[in-house]
Design a protein around this motif. Structure first.
Motif, PDB file in Angstrom:
ATOM      1  N   ILE A 293       0.844  -1.206   0.000  1.00  0.00           N
ATOM      2  CA  ILE A 293       0.000   0.000   0.000  1.00  0.00           C
ATOM      3  C   ILE A 293       0.877   1.254   0.000  1.00  0.00           C
ATOM      4  O   ILE A 293       0.587   2.238  -0.693  1.00  0.00           O
ATOM      5  CB  ILE A 293      -0.939   0.000   1.228  1.00  0.00           C
ATOM      6  CG1 ILE A 293      -1.975  -1.116   1.082  1.00  0.00           C
ATOM      7  CG2 ILE A 293      -1.642   1.343   1.377  1.00  0.00           C
ATOM      8  CD1 ILE A 293      -2.844  -1.311   2.318  1.00  0.00           C
ATOM      9  N   ALA A 294       1.972   1.199   0.760  1.00  0.00           N
ATOM     10  CA  ALA A 294       2.892   2.339   0.789  1.00  0.00           C
ATOM     11  C   ALA A 294       3.526   2.568  -0.577  1.00  0.00           C
ATOM     12  O   ALA A 294       3.668   3.708  -1.022  1.00  0.00           O
ATOM     13  CB  ALA A 294       3.968   2.104   1.847  1.00  0.00           C
ATOM     14  N   VAL A 295       3.888   1.469  -1.264  1.00  0.00           N
ATOM     15  CA  VAL A 295       4.440   1.600  -2.621  1.00  0.00           C
ATOM     16  C   VAL A 295       3.406   2.217  -3.550  1.00  0.00           C
ATOM     17  O   VAL A 295       3.703   3.118  -4.339  1.00  0.00           O
ATOM     18  CB  VAL A 295       4.909   0.231  -3.148  1.00  0.00           C
ATOM     19  CG1 VAL A 295       5.233   0.310  -4.637  1.00  0.00           C
ATOM     20  CG2 VAL A 295       6.121  -0.251  -2.370  1.00  0.00           C
ATOM     21  N   GLY A 296       2.169   1.722  -3.468  1.00  0.00           N
ATOM     22  CA  GLY A 296       1.110   2.281  -4.306  1.00  0.00           C
ATOM     23  C   GLY A 296       0.861   3.746  -4.010  1.00  0.00           C
ATOM     24  O   GLY A 296       0.617   4.551  -4.926  1.00  0.00           O
ATOM     25  N   THR A 297       0.947   4.139  -2.733  1.00  0.00           N
ATOM     26  CA  THR A 297       0.763   5.543  -2.357  1.00  0.00           C
ATOM     27  C   THR A 297       1.858   6.414  -2.952  1.00  0.00           C
ATOM     28  O   THR A 297       1.602   7.512  -3.466  1.00  0.00           O
ATOM     29  CB  THR A 297       0.770   5.678  -0.815  1.00  0.00           C
ATOM     30  OG1 THR A 297      -0.259   4.861  -0.266  1.00  0.00           O
ATOM     31  CG2 THR A 297       0.550   7.127  -0.404  1.00  0.00           C
ATOM     32  N   GLY A 298       3.103   5.911  -2.869  1.00  0.00           N
ATOM     33  CA  GLY A 298       4.205   6.670  -3.468  1.00  0.00           C
ATOM     34  C   GLY A 298       4.074   6.776  -4.967  1.00  0.00           C
ATOM     35  O   GLY A 298       4.340   7.831  -5.569  1.00  0.00           O
ATOM     36  N   LEU A 299       3.643   5.702  -5.613  1.00  0.00           N
ATOM     37  CA  LEU A 299       3.487   5.686  -7.070  1.00  0.00           C
ATOM     38  C   LEU A 299       2.342   6.588  -7.517  1.00  0.00           C
ATOM     39  O   LEU A 299       2.386   7.177  -8.604  1.00  0.00           O
ATOM     40  CB  LEU A 299       3.253   4.261  -7.545  1.00  0.00           C
ATOM     41  CG  LEU A 299       3.349   3.974  -9.045  1.00  0.00           C
ATOM     42  CD1 LEU A 299       4.726   4.333  -9.583  1.00  0.00           C
ATOM     43  CD2 LEU A 299       3.045   2.506  -9.316  1.00  0.00           C
ATOM     44  N   ALA A 300       1.328   6.709  -6.659  1.00  0.00           N
ATOM     45  CA  ALA A 300       0.166   7.530  -7.022  1.00  0.00           C
ATOM     46  C   ALA A 300       0.508   9.006  -7.114  1.00  0.00           C
ATOM     47  O   ALA A 300      -0.271   9.789  -7.672  1.00  0.00           O
ATOM     48  CB  ALA A 300      -0.949   7.324  -5.987  1.00  0.00           C
TER      49      ALA A 300
END
Length: 380
Positions: A293-300
């Motif tokens: 989820i943290a990776v997805g947040t950074g990618l977003a």
């Protein structure tokens, strides 16, 4: 038969604790695993705290428990049609394979005399000594009556068994050197774990778990770190610090593994009771979900939310699919702390597609190595 014979001011080695469990309790576990239906205990004080803990453990598993304070009462306590297993104080098996090898059949376990001298075990002749465990027919125990009332049972019984024709089974020196069969005078750090390969995450967590266990610290220390790190990771995602959130999630993964190992080491019934489901195994996947989820947040931050969510989910699924089937030589690279530490390193520099690329490629790599090996087997 087990014993708790303190010598002067020096307590018996069976009182030593590892992960909060005494050596005596672990010997009860060995006795249960070898098929004993009763335990005879030789000691001085039936109300001793360590004796009562061992008695409770034995009786909770359906075994009879008899306390014997006088050596002369041993012969009358063993039926002639039964078998007597004797385990010397401080002697432990690290795994069930060694225990099965040395205690499954009627035999006296022996080792080279020079190895037994420091351990205080009975010397049988010029070249061999008792290795701390024996299994003998009950009819031979009656020979103790010929020794009077003042004798040392742990010295007399191996000699009686040998003179009665009980066969000998040698304990190989490598079993002693690697700690699979532990003698009383072994001054190396006590461990119930086979050592992992050095310079791996598994080796690090094993050392940490061994450190806590050797100091009899509970698994609550590790699980406390797990909860704090996981809560902090979720909070940092909400505060827009996904890279640091991944690092905290990695810390939670490591803490979960350490806590699980300490809990396993603290179990007194390692051999005789099947391993049960452990809820703490769910902690590691939960930490990986938070990291994804943290990776997805950074990618977003630079992509659409849909693309970011899809990429991070695919990366996580590939890792979960590839990890169980990864070849041994590749397994270290797909362990959760390794994967997500690399992802965090990429995220710190703002390269969030790299943070997705790392778990994706490692998951693909595990699958590729697996099917490559399967193909070779099929071709041959």
């Amino acid at each position: 038969m087990l014993a708790l014979a303190d010598s002067g001011e020096r307590p018996c080695v069976n009182r030593e604790r590892y992960a909060g469990t005494t050596v005596l309790q672990r010997q009860v576990d060995m006795a249960i695993a070898m098929g004993c239906d009763a335990i005879m205990f030789l000691g001085r004080n039936p109300a001793d705290e360590d004796v009562l803990a061992a008695q409770h453990l034995a009786e909770s598993e359906g075994l009879a428990f008899r306390f014997v304070s006088r050596p002369g009462d041993i012969a009358t306590s063993v039926p002639k049609d039964a078998e007597l297993i004797v385990i010397a104080p401080g002697v432990l098996a690290r795994n069930s394979v060694v225990l099965e090898k040395l205690g499954a059949q009627k035999a006296i376990a022996t080792l080279p005399a020079d190895h037994a001298f420091a351990a205080g075990l009975e010397r049988l002749d010029l070249h061999s000594a008792w290795a701390g465990i024996l299994r003998m027919p009950g009819r031979h125990v009656s020979q103790l009556d010929m020794l009077g009332t003042d004798f040392e049972p742990l010295s007399a019984l191996p000699r009686i068994a040998r003179s009665s024709g009980v066969k000998e089974r040698a304990v190989s020196v490598p079993l002693l050197e690697n700690g699979d069969w532990r003698l009383p005078a072994d001054d190396r750090p006590f461990s119930l774990q086979a050592p992992e390969a050095p310079s791996t995450v598994a080796s690090l967590t094993q050392r940490c778990a061994g450190y806590l266990a050797a100091r009899n610290l509970p698994d609550a220390y590790a699980y406390g770190v797990l909860v704090l790190a996981l809560v902090g990771s979720v909070a940092l995602i909400g505060l827009g610090r996904p890279a640091i959130a991944i690092i905290l999630a990695v810390a939670a993964m490591v803490a979960a593994d350490i806590g699980r190992q300490v809990r396993k080491l603290a179990q007194p019934l390692r051999f005789s009771r099947p391993e049960t489901a452990d809820w703490s195994r769910l902690a590691e996947p939960a930490c990986e979900v938070v990291a994804a989820i943290a990776v997805g947040t950074g990618l977003a931050g630079g992509e659409s939310i849909t693309a970011a969510a899809f990429s991070s989910v695919i990366a996580l699924l590939l890792v979960w699919i590839g990890r169980p089937i990864a070849p041994k030589r590749f397994r270290a690279f797909v362990q959760p702390p390794v994967i997500w530490t690399l992802a965090a390193s990429s995220g710190i520099f703002g390269i969030w597609w790299g943070a997705v690329f790392v778990p994706t490629m490692l998951g693909f790599g595990a699958l590729a190595f697996h099917f490559r090996g399967t193909g070779r087997i099929t071709q041959s």
